[in-house]
Structure formats: structure tokens, C-alpha cells
Write a protein that holds these residues in place. Structure first.
Motif, mmCIF file in Angstrom:
data_model
loop_
_atom_site.group_PDB
_atom_site.id
_atom_site.type_symbol
_atom_site.label_atom_id
_atom_site.label_comp_id
_atom_site.label_asym_id
_atom_site.label_seq_id
_atom_site.Cartn_x
_atom_site.Cartn_y
_atom_site.Cartn_z
ATOM 1 N N GLN A 438 71.308 32.212 9.895
ATOM 2 C CA GLN A 438 72.343 31.248 9.512
ATOM 3 C C GLN A 438 71.883 29.819 9.760
ATOM 4 O O GLN A 438 72.114 28.929 8.933
ATOM 5 N N ASP A 439 71.203 29.593 10.901
ATOM 6 C CA ASP A 439 70.722 28.250 11.215
ATOM 7 C C ASP A 439 69.676 27.796 10.202
ATOM 8 O O ASP A 439 69.677 26.628 9.775
ATOM 9 N N ALA A 440 68.782 28.696 9.808
ATOM 10 C CA ALA A 440 67.741 28.339 8.846
ATOM 11 C C ALA A 440 68.342 27.953 7.501
ATOM 12 O O ALA A 440 67.888 27.000 6.853
ATOM 13 N N LEU A 441 69.366 28.666 7.079
ATOM 14 C CA LEU A 441 70.014 28.343 5.806
ATOM 15 C C LEU A 441 70.815 27.054 5.916
ATOM 16 O O LEU A 441 70.879 26.260 4.969
ATOM 17 N N LYS A 442 71.424 26.829 7.080
ATOM 18 C CA LYS A 442 72.231 25.620 7.273
ATOM 19 C C LYS A 442 71.341 24.380 7.270
ATOM 20 O O LYS A 442 71.719 23.321 6.744
ATOM 21 N N ASN A 443 70.133 24.497 7.840
ATOM 22 C CA ASN A 443 69.222 23.353 7.935
ATOM 23 C C ASN A 443 68.439 23.123 6.648
ATOM 24 O O ASN A 443 67.766 22.101 6.507
ATOM 25 N N ARG A 444 68.511 24.035 5.717
ATOM 26 C CA ARG A 444 67.746 23.939 4.472
ATOM 27 C C ARG A 444 68.403 22.966 3.499
ATOM 28 O O ARG A 444 69.608 23.018 3.276
ATOM 29 N N SER A 445 67.617 22.089 2.916
ATOM 30 C CA SER A 445 68.122 21.179 1.898
ATOM 31 C C SER A 445 68.462 21.974 0.637
ATOM 32 O O SER A 445 67.774 22.946 0.298
ATOM 33 N N PRO A 446 69.517 21.577 -0.092
ATOM 34 C CA PRO A 446 69.872 22.308 -1.313
ATOM 35 C C PRO A 446 68.787 22.241 -2.388
ATOM 36 O O PRO A 446 68.769 23.055 -3.317
ATOM 37 N N TYR A 447 67.881 21.267 -2.266
ATOM 38 C CA TYR A 447 66.789 21.136 -3.245
ATOM 39 C C TYR A 447 65.516 21.840 -2.786
ATOM 40 O O TYR A 447 64.528 21.885 -3.501
#
Length: 467
Positions: A438-447
């Protein structure tokens, strides 16, 4: 001349006799109806004697209101955000800032100054103040919050014991029961509106994760975080949302049940975070169409489609195809009935589940566990890997894929990725638990592309990029 006059008189007399006879004996009867229009005045008289006999039957909310209004507070949230930059700001190298203010309500739950409100009322705040019904204002501290249930806990330091509201058991609230909504709409002091409980276990998200109490008590902007109380002044729910195309009340408002709100704040006070418990099943509510698809005769309950490995449901012997009929003697007809009751529990609590197994009812005790699963986009459901799962692939870390995404399942299996494969990294972040996912997806830029490193069931390390 006399002869002419005689003939004229005879003619007139004969005509009169003929007309009279026709009117008396031959003409059909015509009935005459009179109509009267009663105009209702555009006002109601302040004195209406005919209604006096009904006043004794009207509900009396005065005690409930007295016990509540002084325990409901006004919450002001000041957020500092970046303003529009001018040329002068650009040349001077300064960043303009502006303050934005949001308001809501809160409920004092003990004499020491703990206040419960909605997470969206205090979200992103730089400064929080609370104003009591006696117009005293205090700075407030956020003790903790839970975006999932939209509940937050605040604390103020008052110089006296504060009035507070006690919790009711929201499971015992009945549809049709009178309730009061108390809050601060339109920046007024505590305001009371009345209505009834219209429905329970309402899910507004469509994802079966919510379980609201629905009421027709008027709730408007500013009521968020306020109290929904019963006729005894006990807290039944925290007013949270309205269903409206205009943004104002049109007859539907929703509150987080008090049992869920109470469990969230108790967890925050005791553990510092929310100890969510899960049953460990996936499934859907039964209806006639779904029952026909599954070729079963029952049309009420929750059909278990899968059981999470090592969950409380798995250890209690629940299986795919079982139908949940009751939880702790509460009838289950839709998924939000189930999630609403479990939402008031925490990991380690025991619930009694009545299921229909092959047409026979059976009740089992299930110990709720912490959520160790997460649905990873494009991949499917993953869970915390056990030591033996990692040892099998000589991995030192990772989460295990337990259910592949149906849409991409053919792609994955064609590349040797099946249930049991271990995901070790997402976007260069080492993965140990589903919390890390969840943290990795939250920190990922949408681009930014989604980069996944895994070990497939053949023991081969692979890397996948998704845009």
C-alpha cells in the motif's frame, strides 16, 4: 274586431295551458348541484383547538436536546495552501500562501475534553480550534484518525469538566425510531433537528465497506461530525454525509454507527492506531438472480465465494459455497449487515457465525484476525507470506499472490506466474508485508510506471513494467 280579440285570447290561453302541461308532466327533471371551493390559507393559525388532543401523543425531545446541545461543539479547520504567484512574488523569490477555512461539528465524549468528529472535517489542518456552546474557544490537538471510517479523535485542555454524551448500542437502534441530529450547520451554535431512522447498514460506496445509519433528520453542511442521538440523548451515530445534488439536505442523511465510532476511538486511545479485524471471506449477497446462477434455492444471506488462507474463517472451517445467515444472532441479508457488525469489532474478538452448509444450519465461533491481504491492481489479491512460503523459493522477503486478477490471469499464467508466486519489490521498494504494498502504491506518481519484481512458481526472478 271582437271576434279577432276573442281568437287572440283563446290562442294565448291555449298556449299557456299547453306549456304548463309540458313543464309539469313531460319535461325531464334537471337536478341542480351547488359547488363550494374551500381555500386553504397559506399560513397555519398559531392556535388550533382541534389539534390540542394530539399534543399528548407527540414525542418530547426536550430532555434529549438538553443533554446534547452543550456537548456538541463547533470545529474550525484552518489550512495553509499555496496562493497564485504574481510577477512580484516570482522576482522576490517568495511563495504566496493563503489560509482556507473549513468548519464542522464534534461531540464531547468525556469530561476531560476528548472530542469525536469526522476525519474529513480535520483533514490537512494546520490549526484546529473548537468552540463550545457557551462560546469558549480552545485549540485542539489531533489524537488520531481513521480515513476508512471517516472518524477522528481530538483533545482540548479545558479549565473545567465538560458536558459529554454517552454512547448507545447502535445495533439496538430500530428502523422508525425517533432520533435528533445536533450540530453546527451554517456556522450557527448547536442546532437540533428531528427525524426517524430510515434504514440501517447503508453502503454508499458500492464496495460493501460501509455501513451507515440513514435518517431523515435534516443535516446540512457544518453538521459533519455532529451527534445523532436517540430520544434519551444517547449517541447513536456521528453524522457524516448527505445524499444531495445541490449540496444541501433533501431528505437523506447518513451517520457512522456509534458502535463503529466507539471502537475506532478506543483503538486510537489504547493502541495509537485502528485494530481492524476481518472475517477472511469474499462473497456476495444472495438474491433470486444470483441464486439461479449458483443453482441454489436460498435467496437470503451472504454466499461465500472464497476463504482467505489462515484467516479466522479458514481456521473455523468455513468453506466456499457456505451461506452466512446470522452473526451474533443478527440476521444477515446484505453484505453491509456483515461489515457493519464486524466494523465494531477488532482483531482478536470472537463472533458467532451461523451458516447454511448444504442446507443445514451450523453455528461456529470465528476469531477475527488482522487484515493481511490487499488487492494489487493488475495482479490480484496478495497476502503476507509465511516463513515456509519464502523458504520454498529461497526468498528473504515478499508477499504471496493468492488470487490472480481475472482480466489478466491468462497473461500471468502464460508467463509462469500463478497463485503462490512471491512479489519481492514494487517500484524499487522492498516488500515485506501488504502494508508495504500500500505504501509503495501511495508513494508512486500517477505518471510513473508500475514496476513489479517477483519470483514465479518455477523459482525464476522476473520484472514487469506496466504503464
Amino acid at each position: 274586431m271582437k271576434k279577432i280579440l276573442s281568437l287572440l285570447l283563446v290562442s294565448v290561453f291555449g298556449g299557456a295551458v299547453t306549456l304548463g302541461a309540458y313543464k309539469l308532466f313531460l319535461e325531464p327533471e334537471n337536478k341542480v348541484f351547488t359547488t363550494s371551493t374551500i381555500t386553504t390559507p397559506s399560513y397555519l393559525p398559531t392556535s388550533n383547538v382541534t389539534n390540542l388532543n394530539n399534543l399528548a401523543d407527540a414525542p418530547d425531545f426536550t430532555i434529549a436536546a438538553e443533554n446534547t446541545v452543550n456537548a456538541v461543539v463547533h470545529v474550525k479547520n484552518v489550512t495553509i495552501s499555496s496562493g497564485q504567484m504574481t510577477l512580484q512574488d516570482l522576482f522576490s523569490g517568495r511563495s504566496p500562501q493563503r489560509a482556507q477555512m473549513g468548519t464542522g461539528s464534534g461531540v464531547i465524549i468525556n469530561a476531560d475534553g476528548y472530542i469525536i468528529t469526522n476525519n474529513h472535517v480535520i483533514n490537512n489542518s494546520d490549526k484546529l480550534t473548537v468552540t463550545l456552546n457557551n462560546n469558549k474557544t480552545y485549540d485542539a490537538e489531533i489524537i488520531g484518525s481513521d480515513p476508512k471510517t471517516d472518524i477522528a479523535l481530538l483533545k482540548i485542555e479545558a479549565d473545567e469538566d465538560l458536558p459529554f454524551v454517552t454512547f448507545a448500542d447502535s445495533d439496538q437502534a430500530k428502523i422508525g425510531e425517533w432520533v435528533l441530529a445536533v450540530g453546527n450547520p451554517f456556522n450557527l451554535t448547536s442546532t437540533v433537528t428531528a427525524g426517524i431512522i430510515s434504514a440501517k447498514a447503508r453502503d454508499l460506496s458500492g464496495s460493501s465497506t460501509q455501513s451507515f445509519i440513514q435518517t431523515d433528520a435534516a443535516v446540512n453542511p457544518g453538521n459533519s461530525g455532529g451527534a445523532l442521538v436517540n430520544s434519551r440523548g444517547e449517541l447513536v451515530g456521528i453524522n457524516t454525509a448527505i445524499s444531495s445534488q445541490t449540496g444541501s439536505y433533501i431528505g437523506y442523511s447518513f451517520a457512522v454507527p456509534s458502535n463503529i465510532a466507539r471502537r475506532v476511538i478506543e483503538d486510537i486511545m489504547e493502541y495509537g492506531n485502528v485494530q481492524n479485524g476481518i472475517l477472511g471471506i469474499t462473497g456476495a449477497a444472495l438474491n433470486s438472480e444470483f441464486a439461479d446462477q449458483k443453482q441454489i434455492s436460498e435467496t437470503e444471506g451472504i454466499y461465500i465465494d472464497s476463504v482467505v488462507e489462515d484467516s479466522g474463517a479458514d481456521k473455523a472451517g468455513l468453506e466456499k459455497g457456505d451461506i452466512i445467515k446470522e452473526i451474533d444472532n443478527i440476521k444477515i441479508s446484505k453484505f453491509s449487515d456483515l461489515t457493519g457488525h464486524i466494523g465494531a469489532k477488532r482483531a482478536g474478538d470472537v463472533v458467532n457465525i451461523t451458516v447454511s452448509k448444504n442446507g443445514k444450519l451450523k453455528t461456529v465461533a470465528v476469531t477475527l484476525t488482522r487484515n493481511e491481504t490487499y488487492t494489487l491492481p493488475l495482479v490480484g489479491m496478495v497476502k503476507n507470506a509465511k516463513r515456509e512460503d519464502l523458504k520454498k523459493f529461497k526468498a528473504t522477503n515478499g508477499v504471496k499472490i493468492i488470487d490472480l486478477n481475472d482480466e489478466y490471469k491468462e497473461y500471468w499464467t502464460k508467463n509462469g506466474v500463478k497463485e503462490g508466486s512471491i512479489i519481492t519489490s514494487i517500484n524499487e521498494q522492498k516488500i515485506n508485508t501488504v502494508d508495504d504494498v500500500q505504501d509503495a502504491l501511495k508513494n508512486r506518481s500517477p505518471y510513473e510506471p508500475l514496476r513489479i519484481e517477483l519470483i514465479n512458481t518455477n523459482g525464476e526472478k522476473e520484472r514487469y513494467n506496466f504503464r
